[in-house]
Scaffold this active site. Structure first.
Site, PDB file in Angstrom:
ATOM      1  N   GLY A 121      37.049  35.504  44.003  1.00  0.00           N
ATOM      2  CA  GLY A 121      38.461  35.653  43.679  1.00  0.00           C
ATOM      3  C   GLY A 121      38.760  35.968  42.231  1.00  0.00           C
ATOM      4  O   GLY A 121      39.846  36.451  41.919  1.00  0.00           O
ATOM      5  N   TYR A 122      37.805  35.716  41.321  1.00  0.00           N
ATOM      6  CA  TYR A 122      38.111  35.897  39.907  1.00  0.00           C
ATOM      7  C   TYR A 122      38.357  37.363  39.565  1.00  0.00           C
ATOM      8  O   TYR A 122      39.269  37.695  38.805  1.00  0.00           O
ATOM      9  CB  TYR A 122      36.997  35.323  39.036  1.00  0.00           C
ATOM     10  N   GLY A 123      37.539  38.258  40.116  1.00  0.00           N
ATOM     11  CA  GLY A 123      37.767  39.679  39.893  1.00  0.00           C
ATOM     12  C   GLY A 123      39.123  40.119  40.418  1.00  0.00           C
ATOM     13  O   GLY A 123      39.834  40.899  39.778  1.00  0.00           O
TER      14      GLY A 123
END
Length: 331
Positions: free
Chosen positions: A178-180
């Site tokens: 999810g960070y990207g």
């Protein structure tokens, strides 16, 4: 012909000089202006709070824990205030906004520095569940958007600034998790906000920064998280990757972090400072060599080239038939 060349060179030189002069103009008297900074119990957030506290701003530092707030107050001036903030909790966000309203006492908010470090590490997409994405997006994207929206009235009142700190993962997608997605989302949100808030005198900037060692302090925690993800996979999925994959994947992450990490976190602070105190802040800043060169180049390069490089950096699953470590891992 010679006159035309001279005219062109003179025009270019004039534009460069004009840009340098314009870029060097500063806002007068920043002392006493309020700046709200999120995630101040991370190393980068703590450094930002201390940096602006020393420069005369009235810093309101949002920390996820009371302990983080106490540690920050113990090494800062009396003008620095802290507030507990859980970006995944709307009630916590609402309480923080009330606190900022009370602290600014009708003056408005001069600066909002949006910063949130992802809690979960990157991993192959088919290792993850929707809850793994929520755990990151609820904080690093939706939480930052919500706090920004609720502070916009104060920012408009002071004709202030919004500065979004975004990791260079926002320039291109290369691993799952999810960070990207949150970095891409914050890029889009910040750009839209910048265009719309120009009418109200609010300036919005994006600081795209490198992988700094300050953000990689929990590498052991990340590796343990990866191992938990691996252990919860079905036997069919593990077989498709092969037992050696998790070992080589962790090696690849360690290698890429070691190769790309920058130890000078002040590069980020200087960019944020310019975005806050420059009369004409830039739309985008890039802090760190890999943000300025490596990731920027890959984001514009043909996809086949970036794909090839990433295949060299990371191992291939056993089912692909190329069950060997990435070529660059052991360099």
């Amino acid at each position: 012909s010679d006159s035309l060349h001279i005219a062109i060179l003179a025009s270019i030189l004039s534009l460069v000089i004009y840009w340098l002069i314009r870029d060097s103009c500063r806002v007068r008297n920043v002392n006493g202006k309020h700046v709200f900074i999120t995630s101040c119990d991370t190393e980068l957030g703590t450094s930002l709070a201390k940096w602006f506290d020393k420069r005369g701003f009235c810093v309101i530092a949002a920390c996820a824990t009371e302990k983080g707030g106490q540690e920050l107050r113990s090494c800062s001036s009396l003008s620095l205030k802290t507030v507990n903030l859980n970006l995944a909790d709307s009630n916590s966000i609402a309480r923080a906004v009330v606190f900022v309203n009370e602290e600014t006492a009708g003056k408005g908010l001069f600066g909002l520095v949006n910063h949130a470090e992802g809690a979960a590490p990157v991993a192959p997409t088919d290792w993850l569940t929707i809850e793994d994405f929520h755990s990151v997006l609820d904080v690093s994207l939706l939480g930052l958007i919500e706090i920004t929206l609720k502070l916009l009235p104060l920012l408009k009142k002071a004709e202030g600034r919004v500065v979004s700190l975004i990791n260079t993962k926002g320039l291109m997608a290369f691993v799952g998790g999810g960070y990207g997605l949150s970095t891409w989302g914050m890029e889009a949100f910040s750009d839209t906000l910048r265009i719309e808030m120009q009418h109200f005198g609010v300036k919005v900037s994006i600081v795209e920064h490198s992988f700094f060692r300050a953000g990689i302090v929990n590498s052991d925690v990340n590796e343990k998280y990866l191992l938990r993800l691996w252990n919860r996979l079905t036997s069919d999925t593990r077989d498709s990757y092969g037992e050696k994959y998790i070992v080589e994947y962790i090696k690849a992450q360690r290698s890429s972090v070691k190769r790309l990490c920058d130890s000078d976190i002040s590069k980020v602070m200087k960019c944020v400072e310019h975005a806050l105190i420059a009369k004409y802040p830039r739309i985008r800043y890039r802090a760190g060599w890999d943000a300025k060169v490596f990731w920027l180049f890959l984001s514009y390069a043909p996809s086949c080239l970036s794909d090839m490089l990433l295949h060299m950096m990371f191992p291939a699953p056993a089912a692909s038939g190329r069950s060997v470590p990435g070529v660059l891992i052991n360099i």
